[in-house]
Write a protein that holds these residues in place. Sequence first.
Motif, PDB file in Angstrom:
ATOM      1  N   ALA A 124       0.816  -1.221   0.000  1.00 34.44           N
ATOM      2  CA  ALA A 124       0.000   0.000   0.000  1.00 34.44           C
ATOM      3  C   ALA A 124       0.846   1.267   0.000  1.00 34.44           C
ATOM      4  CB  ALA A 124      -0.934   0.005   1.210  1.00 34.44           C
ATOM      5  N   LEU A 125       2.141   1.157  -0.295  1.00 37.60           N
ATOM      6  CA  LEU A 125       2.950   2.372  -0.406  1.00 37.60           C
ATOM      7  C   LEU A 125       2.357   3.285  -1.481  1.00 37.60           C
ATOM      8  CD1 LEU A 125       6.585   0.932  -0.184  1.00 37.60           C
ATOM      9  CD2 LEU A 125       5.447   2.383   1.514  1.00 37.60           C
ATOM     10  N   SER A 126       2.359   4.589  -1.219  1.00 43.32           N
ATOM     11  CA  SER A 126       1.714   5.543  -2.110  1.00 43.32           C
ATOM     12  C   SER A 126       2.731   6.302  -2.952  1.00 43.32           C
ATOM     13  CB  SER A 126       0.907   6.561  -1.291  1.00 43.32           C
ATOM     14  OG  SER A 126      -0.127   5.926  -0.586  1.00 43.32           O
ATOM     15  N   PRO A 127       2.521   6.359  -4.259  1.00 45.79           N
ATOM     16  CA  PRO A 127       3.372   7.201  -5.094  1.00 45.79           C
ATOM     17  C   PRO A 127       3.261   8.663  -4.642  1.00 45.79           C
ATOM     18  CG  PRO A 127       2.096   5.693  -6.449  1.00 45.79           C
ATOM     19  CD  PRO A 127       1.531   5.614  -5.065  1.00 45.79           C
ATOM     20  N   HIS A 128       4.397   9.313  -4.496  1.00 45.96           N
ATOM     21  CA  HIS A 128       4.368  10.709  -4.056  1.00 45.96           C
ATOM     22  C   HIS A 128       5.711  11.366  -4.328  1.00 45.96           C
ATOM     23  CE1 HIS A 128       6.353   8.785  -0.616  1.00 45.96           C
ATOM     24  NE2 HIS A 128       6.790   9.975  -0.248  1.00 45.96           N
ATOM     25  N   TRP A 129       5.696  12.701  -4.194  1.00 45.61           N
ATOM     26  CA  TRP A 129       6.915  13.507  -4.289  1.00 45.61           C
ATOM     27  C   TRP A 129       7.253  14.043  -2.900  1.00 45.61           C
ATOM     28  CZ3 TRP A 129       7.877  12.056  -8.918  1.00 45.61           C
ATOM     29  CH2 TRP A 129       6.912  12.093  -9.929  1.00 45.61           C
ATOM     30  N   LEU A 130       8.539  14.131  -2.619  1.00 45.60           N
ATOM     31  CA  LEU A 130       9.021  14.740  -1.384  1.00 45.60           C
ATOM     32  C   LEU A 130       9.975  15.856  -1.804  1.00 45.60           C
ATOM     33  CD1 LEU A 130       8.648  14.275   1.662  1.00 45.60           C
ATOM     34  CD2 LEU A 130      10.702  12.859   1.616  1.00 45.60           C
ATOM     35  N   VAL A 131       9.514  17.102  -1.639  1.00 45.61           N
ATOM     36  CA  VAL A 131      10.243  18.262  -2.148  1.00 45.61           C
ATOM     37  C   VAL A 131      10.960  18.959  -0.997  1.00 45.61           C
ATOM     38  CG1 VAL A 131      10.071  20.436  -3.420  1.00 45.61           C
ATOM     39  CG2 VAL A 131       8.497  18.536  -3.934  1.00 45.61           C
ATOM     40  N   PHE A 132      12.264  19.160  -1.152  1.00 44.29           N
ATOM     41  CA  PHE A 132      13.075  19.855  -0.157  1.00 44.29           C
ATOM     42  C   PHE A 132      13.385  21.258  -0.677  1.00 44.29           C
ATOM     43  CE2 PHE A 132      13.621  15.426   0.714  1.00 44.29           C
ATOM     44  CZ  PHE A 132      13.766  15.339   2.089  1.00 44.29           C
ATOM     45  N   GLU A 133      12.863  22.245   0.035  1.00 46.57           N
ATOM     46  CA  GLU A 133      13.015  23.645  -0.370  1.00 46.57           C
ATOM     47  C   GLU A 133      13.853  24.391   0.663  1.00 46.57           C
ATOM     48  OE1 GLU A 133      10.250  27.669  -1.054  1.00 46.57           O
ATOM     49  OE2 GLU A 133       9.342  25.763  -0.437  1.00 46.57           O
ATOM     50  N   ARG A 134      14.836  25.112   0.192  1.00 44.97           N
ATOM     51  CA  ARG A 134      15.664  25.954   1.064  1.00 44.97           C
ATOM     52  C   ARG A 134      15.150  27.386   0.986  1.00 44.97           C
ATOM     53  NH1 ARG A 134      22.054  26.430   2.081  1.00 44.97           N
ATOM     54  NH2 ARG A 134      22.194  28.664   2.522  1.00 44.97           N
ATOM     55  N   VAL A 135      14.843  27.940   2.155  1.00 46.07           N
ATOM     56  CA  VAL A 135      14.425  29.340   2.263  1.00 46.07           C
ATOM     57  C   VAL A 135      15.612  30.120   2.811  1.00 46.07           C
ATOM     58  CG1 VAL A 135      12.782  30.944   3.294  1.00 46.07           C
ATOM     59  CG2 VAL A 135      12.046  28.635   2.678  1.00 46.07           C
ATOM     60  N   GLU A 136      16.107  31.069   2.053  1.00 48.32           N
ATOM     61  CA  GLU A 136      17.370  31.721   2.416  1.00 48.32           C
ATOM     62  C   GLU A 136      17.295  32.496   3.723  1.00 48.32           C
ATOM     63  OE1 GLU A 136      20.307  31.259   1.319  1.00 48.32           O
ATOM     64  OE2 GLU A 136      19.628  29.907  -0.240  1.00 48.32           O
ATOM     65  N   HIS A 137      16.239  33.217   3.941  1.00 49.57           N
ATOM     66  CA  HIS A 137      16.096  33.978   5.187  1.00 49.57           C
ATOM     67  C   HIS A 137      15.194  33.167   6.106  1.00 49.57           C
ATOM     68  CE1 HIS A 137      18.163  37.501   3.599  1.00 49.57           C
ATOM     69  NE2 HIS A 137      17.524  37.245   2.467  1.00 49.57           N
ATOM     70  N   GLY A 138      15.840  32.469   7.015  1.00 48.65           N
ATOM     71  CA  GLY A 138      15.204  31.430   7.803  1.00 48.65           C
ATOM     72  C   GLY A 138      13.909  31.811   8.476  1.00 48.65           C
ATOM     73  N   GLU A 139      12.974  30.878   8.436  1.00 47.62           N
ATOM     74  CA  GLU A 139      11.684  31.064   9.060  1.00 47.62           C
ATOM     75  C   GLU A 139      11.682  30.374  10.422  1.00 47.62           C
ATOM     76  OE1 GLU A 139       9.400  29.049   6.116  1.00 47.62           O
ATOM     77  OE2 GLU A 139       8.896  30.895   5.081  1.00 47.62           O
ATOM     78  N   GLY A 140      11.107  31.000  11.409  1.00 52.96           N
ATOM     79  CA  GLY A 140      10.923  30.331  12.687  1.00 52.96           C
ATOM     80  C   GLY A 140      12.042  30.589  13.672  1.00 52.96           C
ATOM     81  N   ASP A 141      11.937  29.895  14.796  1.00 54.14           N
ATOM     82  CA  ASP A 141      12.840  30.108  15.916  1.00 54.14           C
ATOM     83  C   ASP A 141      14.135  29.336  15.753  1.00 54.14           C
ATOM     84  OD1 ASP A 141      10.934  31.680  17.444  1.00 54.14           O
ATOM     85  OD2 ASP A 141       9.821  29.803  17.701  1.00 54.14           O
ATOM     86  N   ALA A 142      15.112  29.770  16.549  1.00 51.69           N
ATOM     87  CA  ALA A 142      16.359  29.027  16.666  1.00 51.69           C
ATOM     88  C   ALA A 142      16.206  28.022  17.808  1.00 51.69           C
ATOM     89  CB  ALA A 142      17.521  29.980  16.953  1.00 51.69           C
ATOM     90  N   PHE A 143      16.557  26.765  17.549  1.00 53.55           N
ATOM     91  CA  PHE A 143      16.468  25.718  18.563  1.00 53.55           C
ATOM     92  C   PHE A 143      17.870  25.419  19.089  1.00 53.55           C
ATOM     93  CE2 PHE A 143      12.478  25.386  16.449  1.00 53.55           C
ATOM     94  CZ  PHE A 143      11.590  24.778  17.336  1.00 53.55           C
ATOM     95  N   PRO A 144      17.985  25.070  20.361  1.00 57.58           N
ATOM     96  CA  PRO A 144      19.315  24.829  20.949  1.00 57.58           C
ATOM     97  C   PRO A 144      20.140  23.780  20.201  1.00 57.58           C
ATOM     98  CG  PRO A 144      17.645  24.946  22.663  1.00 57.58           C
ATOM     99  CD  PRO A 144      16.901  24.946  21.361  1.00 57.58           C
ATOM    100  N   ASP A 145      19.468  22.753  19.684  1.00 55.06           N
ATOM    101  CA  ASP A 145      20.194  21.697  18.976  1.00 55.06           C
ATOM    102  C   ASP A 145      20.216  21.918  17.467  1.00 55.06           C
ATOM    103  OD1 ASP A 145      17.486  21.301  18.734  1.00 55.06           O
ATOM    104  OD2 ASP A 145      17.580  19.119  18.889  1.00 55.06           O
ATOM    105  N   GLY A 146      19.766  23.085  17.017  1.00 55.43           N
ATOM    106  CA  GLY A 146      19.780  23.393  15.600  1.00 55.43           C
ATOM    107  C   GLY A 146      18.516  22.943  14.898  1.00 55.43           C
ATOM    108  N   SER A 147      18.525  23.050  13.593  1.00 54.43           N
ATOM    109  CA  SER A 147      17.383  22.686  12.762  1.00 54.43           C
ATOM    110  C   SER A 147      17.856  21.875  11.572  1.00 54.43           C
ATOM    111  CB  SER A 147      16.649  23.950  12.280  1.00 54.43           C
ATOM    112  OG  SER A 147      16.074  24.648  13.358  1.00 54.43           O
ATOM    113  N   LEU A 148      16.892  21.315  10.854  1.00 49.30           N
ATOM    114  CA  LEU A 148      17.204  20.508   9.680  1.00 49.30           C
ATOM    115  C   LEU A 148      18.000  21.317   8.668  1.00 49.30           C
ATOM    116  CD1 LEU A 148      16.881  18.005   7.827  1.00 49.30           C
ATOM    117  CD2 LEU A 148      14.674  18.949   7.120  1.00 49.30           C
ATOM    118  N   ALA A 149      19.139  20.778   8.281  1.00 53.07           N
ATOM    119  CA  ALA A 149      19.989  21.378   7.258  1.00 53.07           C
ATOM    120  C   ALA A 149      20.089  20.407   6.090  1.00 53.07           C
ATOM    121  CB  ALA A 149      21.377  21.664   7.822  1.00 53.07           C
TER     122      ALA A 149
END
Length: 364
Positions: free
Chosen positions: A90-115
Amino acid sequence: MSSVHPSTRIHRVPAAAPDDLSGLERLVATGALDPSGILAILGKTEGNGCVNDFTRGFATRALADFLRARIGNERAADVVLVMSGGTEGALSPHWLVFERVEHGEGDAFPDGSLAIGTSVTRDVLPEEIGRAAQMDVVRSGVVDAMAAAGITSVDDVHFVQVKCPLLTSARIVAAAARGRSCAVSDTLKSMGLSRGASALGIALALGELDAAAIFESAVGRDMNLFSRRASTSAGIELMGHEILVLGMSRGWRGPLAVGHAVMRDAIDAAAVQACLQGLGVPDGAGFEALLAKAEASRTGLVRGARHTMNDDSDISATRHARAFVGGMLAGLTGTTELFVSGGAEHQGPDGGGPVAVIVRRNAS
């Protein structure tokens, strides 16, 4: 890195066919996706995942046309496109799109964020597939992708996805015409050797294995040599390698985080649950994406019980494994839109495999 703090957006988009980009087009039309920020697109297509699975090339062509029309030929060529054939069960065909936003959105987390970082290697020759030369090409490509992400420590890398080439009869004949022999004459077996050499290249780049411990003859044979963070997928549609590195960095912003686990076998749900707990979402809330490897154990056993995946002459064990592991992971995550890739040579222990989980956290 510069003083600008980038962030990552992930878009998980269903696909009705290998060329169905209507979901991506809607995201662009509504402003939810900026094509200029796309670094990579991973796709699960409904082919057989074997040598003659042209759904991968079909999807790659459709996505490349989509990108060229919006960001131009040069920029589109830099976008990593990793198509994984096979949506058994039952795996579903799909796209997984990775988008980089240059001027970061959201808070800074102590352990960092997904890079995220990407690289595209040179084309390899047919005679280099499954051999030390391919390992070295991938090792260098992973280092380049880490640099592109601004990740300086291999300990901060949680997953490396590589699309690698395979051998066809025509490619083997071309090598022979130049007086060169290939690692194998069986084109299906070449997929495993290419995946395995690529995985060992990742292990070298991440310091998981020492080059002195890896002999060319070990590729596809010594399964005690493996990476805990590698996922490789072979396809007919390229001769180079398209590489995506996922890690954590304090130089990035936003709520997304990635963690990894290594399943010891095909039913090791506990390892994935522990990863979710470590990311702070044990109940699956905030789940964004999962990438995993699936492999039928060579022993023919799962925790002492016999399986028949390796003995089925009608359906490849790789296809069985994708369906089996995909079902187990779907039960944990509550979705069948999972990037489960078959063929885990040198990717985790025999019968198991690496898993990456991406989640959205709440700021404290």
